[in-house]
Scaffold this motif. Sequence first.
Motif, PDB file in Angstrom:
ATOM      1  N   GLN A   1       0.836  -1.200   0.000  1.00 43.50           N
ATOM      2  CA  GLN A   1       0.000   0.000   0.000  1.00 43.50           C
ATOM      3  C   GLN A   1       0.877   1.258   0.000  1.00 43.50           C
ATOM      4  O   GLN A   1       0.553   2.252  -0.664  1.00 43.50           O
ATOM      5  N   ALA A   2       1.989   1.201   0.724  1.00 44.48           N
ATOM      6  CA  ALA A   2       2.916   2.344   0.736  1.00 44.48           C
ATOM      7  C   ALA A   2       3.510   2.564  -0.653  1.00 44.48           C
ATOM      8  O   ALA A   2       3.714   3.706  -1.082  1.00 44.48           O
ATOM      9  N   ALA A   3       3.800   1.473  -1.366  1.00 44.67           N
ATOM     10  CA  ALA A   3       4.309   1.596  -2.735  1.00 44.67           C
ATOM     11  C   ALA A   3       3.272   2.257  -3.632  1.00 44.67           C
ATOM     12  O   ALA A   3       3.602   3.056  -4.516  1.00 44.67           O
ATOM     13  N   LEU A   4       2.001   1.936  -3.405  1.00 48.55           N
ATOM     14  CA  LEU A   4       0.937   2.527  -4.220  1.00 48.55           C
ATOM     15  C   LEU A   4       0.843   4.041  -4.034  1.00 48.55           C
ATOM     16  O   LEU A   4       0.459   4.758  -4.958  1.00 48.55           O
ATOM     17  N   VAL A   5       1.203   4.519  -2.844  1.00 49.91           N
ATOM     18  CA  VAL A   5       1.188   5.964  -2.590  1.00 49.91           C
ATOM     19  C   VAL A   5       2.054   6.672  -3.621  1.00 49.91           C
ATOM     20  O   VAL A   5       1.672   7.714  -4.171  1.00 49.91           O
ATOM     21  N   GLN A   6       3.227   6.113  -3.908  1.00 47.56           N
ATOM     22  CA  GLN A   6       4.118   6.704  -4.903  1.00 47.56           C
ATOM     23  C   GLN A   6       3.650   6.421  -6.320  1.00 47.56           C
ATOM     24  O   GLN A   6       3.748   7.283  -7.196  1.00 47.56           O
ATOM     25  N   MET A   7       3.129   5.241  -6.556  1.00 46.06           N
ATOM     26  CA  MET A   7       2.751   4.850  -7.911  1.00 46.06           C
ATOM     27  C   MET A   7       1.549   5.640  -8.423  1.00 46.06           C
ATOM     28  O   MET A   7       1.450   5.947  -9.619  1.00 46.06           O
ATOM     29  N   TYR A   8       0.615   5.978  -7.531  1.00 42.49           N
ATOM     30  CA  TYR A   8      -0.551   6.747  -7.969  1.00 42.49           C
ATOM     31  C   TYR A   8      -0.157   8.169  -8.365  1.00 42.49           C
ATOM     32  O   TYR A   8      -0.671   8.726  -9.321  1.00 42.49           O
TER      33      TYR A   8
ATOM     34  N   ILE B   1       5.779   3.489   9.019  1.00 43.76           N
ATOM     35  CA  ILE B   1       4.885   4.573   9.437  1.00 43.76           C
ATOM     36  C   ILE B   1       5.603   5.915   9.366  1.00 43.76           C
ATOM     37  O   ILE B   1       5.071   6.908   8.852  1.00 43.76           O
ATOM     38  N   TYR B   2       6.836   5.930   9.865  1.00 42.77           N
ATOM     39  CA  TYR B   2       7.630   7.177   9.831  1.00 42.77           C
ATOM     40  C   TYR B   2       7.844   7.637   8.392  1.00 42.77           C
ATOM     41  O   TYR B   2       7.710   8.827   8.079  1.00 42.77           O
ATOM     42  N   ALA B   3       8.191   6.701   7.508  1.00 41.59           N
ATOM     43  CA  ALA B   3       8.425   7.053   6.101  1.00 41.59           C
ATOM     44  C   ALA B   3       7.171   7.633   5.468  1.00 41.59           C
ATOM     45  O   ALA B   3       7.239   8.616   4.711  1.00 41.59           O
TER      46      ALA B   3
END
Length: 326
Positions: free
Chosen positions: A258-265, A309-311
Amino acid sequence: MKLRTCALLLAISFFSSIIAAQQKEQGTIIAEVEMNVSPDLNSQKLAKATRGRDVPLVMERTKIGEQTWAHVLIVVDVDRDRETTRQITGWVPSNVVISTATPNGDQIIFGEAVDSENQAEIRGGRRHAAEDAMRLYYRVYDYWPNSPLAGEALWRAADIRWQLEKADIRLRPSSREMNPDLRTPMDDENMKLVMKKFPHTKFADLAAYNMIDNKLCGSWKGETKCPEKESELYEKYAREHPQSPKAAEALFNAAWRQAALVQMYGAQHDKERDKARKKAMDLAQEVAAKAPAVDPKLVDWKPRATELIYALQQGIPTYTAEPDRK
């Protein structure tokens, strides 16, 4: 009268065969050894028997001088690299044959399997030690199915085979295919056997976790559908196997995707990006809260979740074009 007599004889024959099968001495080899034509070290050599090879029948044992010998039917290698085998009969020193008649035979074989597995993990360790361990573990389950070690032995045998296949498949060009259906899957027969024979145990949970591998994309190729699907798979596993030793790891894998998707979107998809960030935060916080409760020994996942979480809070990128699988 004759019919009754025939029926009685058939019944006696049938039950005698069952008793004979139950009393048959079977087992495995715990050390690499030459097979001989006769119980004599100087007799003709037939083949080499390796650790963990099946001994479906011990026909007899005899002592000649100081040496005790076993006359065995055994599976031997024809080509070890290609895993081709055949069955032959011959004589071997009796002390390397651990059978169903050996006191604590299951523990002896399990111990040798552990030693072989350790050898496989040592740099420069014995060649084919992993395959030896895999076979030895399986023999414990096969011939001592009611042993307290049987569940773990079958799981370890299945896992070693899985990891060996996984390493081999990763060397093939098809391993980079985005669609998992376009590559050769790992054979899941033994994993399913673990789940069938030892349901509702940690071994079944571990087997189910490994089987996720066959559903993962070989490469994301920058498309969001892969991490979306994989995140769902890992979260579903964690919900269905809350007591699994892999539950925290599965939740972390779901959060990381899900964190990867933050960048991909990216900026063009604010709604999806915000949704992915919230999902990643929720899952990571769940890992941080629950990881020690699932298994206090699994200390890695709480700090890794805290770092994720920090990232996310600080906008630090967690994804590169071709992610290192976590």
